[in-house]
Design a protein around this motif. Structure first.
Motif, PDB file in Angstrom:
ATOM      1  N   LEU A 135      -9.841 -14.218  58.776  1.00  0.00           N
ATOM      2  CA  LEU A 135      -8.891 -14.460  57.696  1.00  0.00           C
ATOM      3  C   LEU A 135      -9.127 -13.456  56.584  1.00  0.00           C
ATOM      4  CD1 LEU A 135      -9.459 -18.321  57.518  1.00  0.00           C
ATOM      5  CD2 LEU A 135      -7.548 -17.143  58.637  1.00  0.00           C
ATOM      6  N   ILE A 136      -8.041 -12.956  56.026  1.00  0.00           N
ATOM      7  CA  ILE A 136      -8.122 -12.058  54.884  1.00  0.00           C
ATOM      8  C   ILE A 136      -7.350 -12.683  53.734  1.00  0.00           C
ATOM      9  CG2 ILE A 136      -7.380  -9.823  53.957  1.00  0.00           C
ATOM     10  CD1 ILE A 136      -8.029  -8.565  56.630  1.00  0.00           C
ATOM     11  N   ALA A 137      -7.978 -12.669  52.561  1.00  0.00           N
ATOM     12  CA  ALA A 137      -7.308 -13.118  51.336  1.00  0.00           C
ATOM     13  C   ALA A 137      -6.697 -11.896  50.671  1.00  0.00           C
ATOM     14  CB  ALA A 137      -8.310 -13.795  50.409  1.00  0.00           C
ATOM     15  N   ARG A 138      -5.439 -12.035  50.257  1.00  0.00           N
ATOM     16  CA  ARG A 138      -4.739 -10.925  49.590  1.00  0.00           C
ATOM     17  C   ARG A 138      -4.239 -11.365  48.223  1.00  0.00           C
ATOM     18  NH1 ARG A 138      -1.206 -10.632  54.679  1.00  0.00           N
ATOM     19  NH2 ARG A 138      -2.485  -9.427  56.123  1.00  0.00           N
ATOM     20  N   ARG A 139      -4.376 -10.473  47.279  1.00  0.00           N
ATOM     21  CA  ARG A 139      -3.772 -10.643  45.962  1.00  0.00           C
ATOM     22  C   ARG A 139      -2.985  -9.362  45.691  1.00  0.00           C
ATOM     23  NH1 ARG A 139      -3.851 -13.471  41.292  1.00  0.00           N
ATOM     24  NH2 ARG A 139      -5.587 -14.805  41.874  1.00  0.00           N
ATOM     25  N   ASP A 140      -1.726  -9.526  45.356  1.00  0.00           N
ATOM     26  CA  ASP A 140      -0.845  -8.372  45.107  1.00  0.00           C
ATOM     27  C   ASP A 140      -0.842  -7.401  46.284  1.00  0.00           C
ATOM     28  OD1 ASP A 140      -0.313  -9.392  42.548  1.00  0.00           O
ATOM     29  OD2 ASP A 140      -2.016  -8.331  41.690  1.00  0.00           O
ATOM     30  N   GLY A 141      -0.903  -7.958  47.498  1.00  0.00           N
ATOM     31  CA  GLY A 141      -0.842  -7.140  48.697  1.00  0.00           C
ATOM     32  C   GLY A 141      -2.129  -6.435  49.058  1.00  0.00           C
TER      33      GLY A 141
ATOM     34  N   HIS B 125      -4.441 -15.149  54.995  1.00  0.00           N
ATOM     35  CA  HIS B 125      -3.698 -14.891  56.229  1.00  0.00           C
ATOM     36  C   HIS B 125      -4.644 -14.640  57.384  1.00  0.00           C
ATOM     37  CE1 HIS B 125       0.092 -14.322  54.048  1.00  0.00           C
ATOM     38  NE2 HIS B 125      -0.660 -13.753  53.134  1.00  0.00           N
ATOM     39  N   ARG B 126      -4.284 -15.153  58.544  1.00  0.00           N
ATOM     40  CA  ARG B 126      -5.035 -14.847  59.770  1.00  0.00           C
ATOM     41  C   ARG B 126      -4.625 -13.458  60.225  1.00  0.00           C
ATOM     42  NH1 ARG B 126      -5.792 -18.720  65.040  1.00  0.00           N
ATOM     43  NH2 ARG B 126      -7.344 -17.396  66.053  1.00  0.00           N
ATOM     44  N   VAL B 127      -5.593 -12.676  60.663  1.00  0.00           N
ATOM     45  CA  VAL B 127      -5.304 -11.320  61.122  1.00  0.00           C
ATOM     46  C   VAL B 127      -5.785 -11.143  62.552  1.00  0.00           C
ATOM     47  CG1 VAL B 127      -5.293 -10.289  58.813  1.00  0.00           C
ATOM     48  CG2 VAL B 127      -7.438 -10.394  60.096  1.00  0.00           C
TER      49      VAL B 127
END
Length: 163
Positions: A58-64, A7-9
């Motif tokens: 950009l941040i990558a998230r797994r399980d929030g 996601h772009r932040v």
């Protein structure tokens, strides 16, 4: 099955960016120009400014939870406008999953959408990062002649061009 999403932040996401940036600086202090101590006590305004001043984060998230980060910054490459891929990090639990390649590709696509080439600087001894960048099509052009002699040597890598 859980999957990792990128996601772009922006400035309002400063708390999440703070979390992942501090994790990266603690995990791999030798890989970055900044240190954990430089940022751990930074005020909210500084975190927001970083997310405003750098064109793409950009941040990558797994399980929030944030498990990776990368940014693209406006820069000059041999006198021409370019995008510099900066501040990339992948959580140790996500290494080997292809996430690094996905983060790199996201910055490249963003740069290409602006008609700009992509380059990066990476510490000479960071073999894992160099391998990830090479898999993504980056080619080393060596340590730039104008690289500061008082800092750790860094390779410039430029996205390879066909033809």
């Amino acid at each position: 099955m859980n999957r990792t999403e990128i996601h772009r932040v922006g400035a309002d996401d400063w708390r999440e960016f703070r979390e992942v940036r501090l994790a990266s600086l603690a995990d791999a202090p030798e890989a970055f120009g900044s240190t954990y101590a430089d940022w751990v006590d930074a005020a909210e305004e500084r975190w927001r400014a970083r997310l405003t001043d750098v064109a793409l984060t950009l941040i990558a998230r797994r399980d929030g939870r944030p498990v990776g980060v990368v940014s693209g910054s406006s820069a000059q490459l041999e006198g021409d406008e370019a995008v510099e891929l900066i501040s990339m990090w992948v959580c140790p639990t996500e290494r080997g999953t292809g996430l690094a390649g996905r983060l790199i590709a996201a910055v490249v696509v963003w740069a290409e959408g602006r008609g700009l080439p992509t380059f990066l600087m990476v510490r000479v001894g960071n073999a894992a990062a160099i391998a990830a960048y090479e898999r993504a099509g980056f080619v080393s052009t060596g340590v730039p002649a104008d690289h500061p002699v008082d800092g750790p040597p860094e390779l410039r890598m430029v996205l390879g061009r066909s033809g």
